[in-house]
Design a protein around this motif. Structure first.
Motif, PDB file in Angstrom:
ATOM      1  N   SER A   1       0.922  -1.164  -0.030  1.00 28.47           N
ATOM      2  CA  SER A   1      -0.062  -0.165  -0.033  1.00 28.47           C
ATOM      3  C   SER A   1       0.891   1.519   0.138  1.00 28.47           C
ATOM      4  CB  SER A   1      -0.899  -0.007   1.293  1.00 28.47           C
ATOM      5  OG  SER A   1      -0.335  -0.078   2.400  1.00 28.47           O
ATOM      6  N   LEU A   2       2.051   1.174   0.125  1.00 25.54           N
ATOM      7  CA  LEU A   2       3.177   2.081   0.332  1.00 25.54           C
ATOM      8  C   LEU A   2       3.895   2.349  -0.804  1.00 25.54           C
ATOM      9  CD1 LEU A   2       4.236   2.094   4.017  1.00 25.54           C
ATOM     10  CD2 LEU A   2       2.424   3.534   3.073  1.00 25.54           C
ATOM     11  N   HIS A   3       3.616   1.356  -1.788  1.00 30.62           N
ATOM     12  CA  HIS A   3       4.736   1.407  -3.104  1.00 30.62           C
ATOM     13  C   HIS A   3       4.203   2.695  -3.918  1.00 30.62           C
ATOM     14  CE1 HIS A   3       5.435  -3.255  -3.268  1.00 30.62           C
ATOM     15  NE2 HIS A   3       6.105  -2.557  -1.985  1.00 30.62           N
ATOM     16  N   LEU A   4       2.973   3.074  -3.873  1.00 34.69           N
ATOM     17  CA  LEU A   4       2.733   4.371  -4.873  1.00 34.69           C
ATOM     18  C   LEU A   4       3.351   5.613  -4.268  1.00 34.69           C
ATOM     19  CD1 LEU A   4       1.249   5.700  -7.245  1.00 34.69           C
ATOM     20  CD2 LEU A   4      -0.704   5.597  -5.848  1.00 34.69           C
ATOM     21  N   PRO A   5       2.920   5.835  -3.161  1.00 30.14           N
ATOM     22  CA  PRO A   5       3.524   7.407  -2.778  1.00 30.14           C
ATOM     23  C   PRO A   5       4.927   7.185  -2.417  1.00 30.14           C
ATOM     24  CG  PRO A   5       2.472   5.844  -0.853  1.00 30.14           C
ATOM     25  CD  PRO A   5       2.245   5.349  -1.941  1.00 30.14           C
ATOM     26  N   MET A   6       5.548   6.251  -1.868  1.00 26.13           N
ATOM     27  CA  MET A   6       7.037   6.088  -1.929  1.00 26.13           C
ATOM     28  C   MET A   6       7.821   6.030  -3.255  1.00 26.13           C
ATOM     29  SD  MET A   6       7.518   6.583   1.161  1.00 26.13           S
ATOM     30  CE  MET A   6       6.268   7.503   1.406  1.00 26.13           C
TER      31      MET A   6
ATOM     32  N   MET B   1      11.476  -2.015  -6.556  1.00 26.13           N
ATOM     33  CA  MET B   1      10.264  -2.769  -5.715  1.00 26.13           C
ATOM     34  C   MET B   1       9.663  -4.186  -6.038  1.00 26.13           C
ATOM     35  SD  MET B   1       6.785  -0.318  -6.452  1.00 26.13           S
ATOM     36  CE  MET B   1       7.676   1.127  -6.584  1.00 26.13           C
ATOM     37  N   GLU B   2       9.354  -4.868  -5.090  1.00 29.47           N
ATOM     38  CA  GLU B   2       9.038  -6.189  -5.507  1.00 29.47           C
ATOM     39  C   GLU B   2       7.588  -6.217  -5.955  1.00 29.47           C
ATOM     40  OE1 GLU B   2      10.745  -9.117  -4.609  1.00 29.47           O
ATOM     41  OE2 GLU B   2      12.454  -8.201  -3.995  1.00 29.47           O
ATOM     42  N   LYS B   3       7.330  -7.213  -6.286  1.00 30.67           N
ATOM     43  CA  LYS B   3       5.837  -7.303  -7.084  1.00 30.67           C
ATOM     44  C   LYS B   3       4.832  -7.563  -5.761  1.00 30.67           C
ATOM     45  CE  LYS B   3       5.954 -12.038  -8.103  1.00 30.67           C
ATOM     46  NZ  LYS B   3       5.713 -13.133  -9.117  1.00 30.67           N
ATOM     47  N   PRO B   4       3.746  -7.257  -5.694  1.00 29.23           N
ATOM     48  CA  PRO B   4       3.226  -6.261  -7.036  1.00 29.23           C
ATOM     49  C   PRO B   4       3.722  -4.788  -6.743  1.00 29.23           C
ATOM     50  CG  PRO B   4       1.495  -6.531  -5.053  1.00 29.23           C
ATOM     51  CD  PRO B   4       2.826  -7.357  -4.741  1.00 29.23           C
TER      52      PRO B   4
ATOM     53  N   MET C   1      -1.224  -1.583  -5.601  1.00 29.14           N
ATOM     54  CA  MET C   1      -2.361  -2.259  -5.179  1.00 29.14           C
ATOM     55  C   MET C   1      -3.622  -2.518  -6.307  1.00 29.14           C
ATOM     56  SD  MET C   1      -1.947  -2.654  -2.001  1.00 29.14           S
ATOM     57  CE  MET C   1      -3.406  -2.721  -1.344  1.00 29.14           C
ATOM     58  N   ASN C   2      -3.452  -1.787  -7.038  1.00 29.66           N
ATOM     59  CA  ASN C   2      -4.548  -2.013  -8.471  1.00 29.66           C
ATOM     60  C   ASN C   2      -3.689  -1.450  -9.878  1.00 29.66           C
ATOM     61  OD1 ASN C   2      -4.964   0.936  -8.609  1.00 29.66           O
ATOM     62  ND2 ASN C   2      -6.090   0.548  -6.590  1.00 29.66           N
ATOM     63  N   VAL C   3      -4.580  -1.724 -10.751  1.00 27.21           N
ATOM     64  CA  VAL C   3      -3.878  -0.934 -12.080  1.00 27.21           C
ATOM     65  C   VAL C   3      -3.752   0.420 -11.927  1.00 27.21           C
ATOM     66  CG1 VAL C   3      -4.589  -1.084 -14.634  1.00 27.21           C
ATOM     67  CG2 VAL C   3      -4.979  -3.115 -13.394  1.00 27.21           C
ATOM     68  N   GLN C   4      -4.845   1.267 -11.619  1.00 28.34           N
ATOM     69  CA  GLN C   4      -4.487   2.509 -11.828  1.00 28.34           C
ATOM     70  C   GLN C   4      -3.390   2.796 -11.036  1.00 28.34           C
ATOM     71  OE1 GLN C   4      -6.446   4.763 -13.359  1.00 28.34           O
ATOM     72  NE2 GLN C   4      -4.872   6.336 -12.560  1.00 28.34           N
ATOM     73  N   GLU C   5      -3.055   2.448  -9.818  1.00 27.75           N
ATOM     74  CA  GLU C   5      -1.981   2.743  -8.929  1.00 27.75           C
ATOM     75  C   GLU C   5      -0.676   2.531 -10.033  1.00 27.75           C
ATOM     76  OE1 GLU C   5      -1.351   1.561  -4.917  1.00 27.75           O
ATOM     77  OE2 GLU C   5      -3.210   2.539  -4.450  1.00 27.75           O
ATOM     78  N   ALA C   6      -0.735   1.438 -10.620  1.00 28.21           N
ATOM     79  CA  ALA C   6       0.337   0.809 -11.371  1.00 28.21           C
ATOM     80  C   ALA C   6       0.759   1.895 -12.904  1.00 28.21           C
ATOM     81  CB  ALA C   6       0.197  -0.406 -11.927  1.00 28.21           C
ATOM     82  N   LYS C   7      -0.503   2.381 -13.259  1.00 25.54           N
ATOM     83  CA  LYS C   7      -0.416   3.425 -14.107  1.00 25.54           C
ATOM     84  C   LYS C   7       0.143   4.550 -13.780  1.00 25.54           C
ATOM     85  CE  LYS C   7      -4.161   1.785 -17.108  1.00 25.54           C
ATOM     86  NZ  LYS C   7      -5.257   1.925 -17.843  1.00 25.54           N
ATOM     87  N   GLU C   8      -0.099   4.970 -12.598  1.00 24.04           N
ATOM     88  CA  GLU C   8       0.509   6.222 -11.871  1.00 24.04           C
ATOM     89  C   GLU C   8       1.839   6.142 -11.713  1.00 24.04           C
ATOM     90  OE1 GLU C   8      -1.435   8.235  -8.630  1.00 24.04           O
ATOM     91  OE2 GLU C   8      -3.437   7.042  -9.272  1.00 24.04           O
ATOM     92  N   LEU C   9       2.451   5.178 -11.199  1.00 23.29           N
ATOM     93  CA  LEU C   9       3.683   4.579 -10.962  1.00 23.29           C
ATOM     94  C   LEU C   9       4.570   4.745 -12.393  1.00 23.29           C
ATOM     95  CD1 LEU C   9       4.074   2.069  -8.235  1.00 23.29           C
ATOM     96  CD2 LEU C   9       5.061   4.157  -8.278  1.00 23.29           C
TER      97      LEU C   9
END
Length: 116
Positions: free
Chosen positions: A76-81, A94-97, A100-108
């Motif tokens: 849950s901290l992967h996106l902000p960090m 960062m390790e997978k995943p 938390m979801n596709v939208q966060e992955a797109k943001e990263l």
């Protein structure tokens, strides 16, 4: 090119593995670590007494001596960090995943592209 200077966020199971790897790899140098102020902080200080112990992820992000950051925190901290590190010019592992979801992955992915 010199060694890649590594910072590690999180000192649980996976963060510990990455910190030890950075310390033992000939192409990397462990610059420092950050973890929540709990029992893992004591473990971190015992294992790496001569490395930087950052007060916050922001302090690690601002350190010009850190080239790349391993994010060993809860998913849950992967996106902000991740975004914080990209915004400060750091490479990120960062390790997978990765999110938390596709939208966060797109943001990263967008943050990484923006940071080039």
């Amino acid at each position: 090119m010199g060694k890649i200077r590594i910072g590690v966020l999180g000192f649980g199971f996976i963060g510990t593995i990455h910190a030890k790897a950075a310390e033992n790899c000939g192409d990397t140098e462990l610059m420092g670590v950050w973890t929540q102020p709990d029992q893992t902080l004591d473990n971190l200080k015992r294992m790496f007494p001569t490395k930087k112990h950052y007060e916050s992820p922001e302090a690690m992000a601002a350190d010009p001596e850190v080239d790349a950051v391993v994010i060993g925190l809860p998913n849950s901290l992967h996106l902000p960090m991740g975004k914080l590190m990209f915004e400060n010019g750091k490479h990120v592992l960062m390790e997978k995943p990765m999110a938390m979801n596709v939208q966060e992955a797109k943001e990263l992915i967008e943050a990484a592209k923006k940071a080039d």
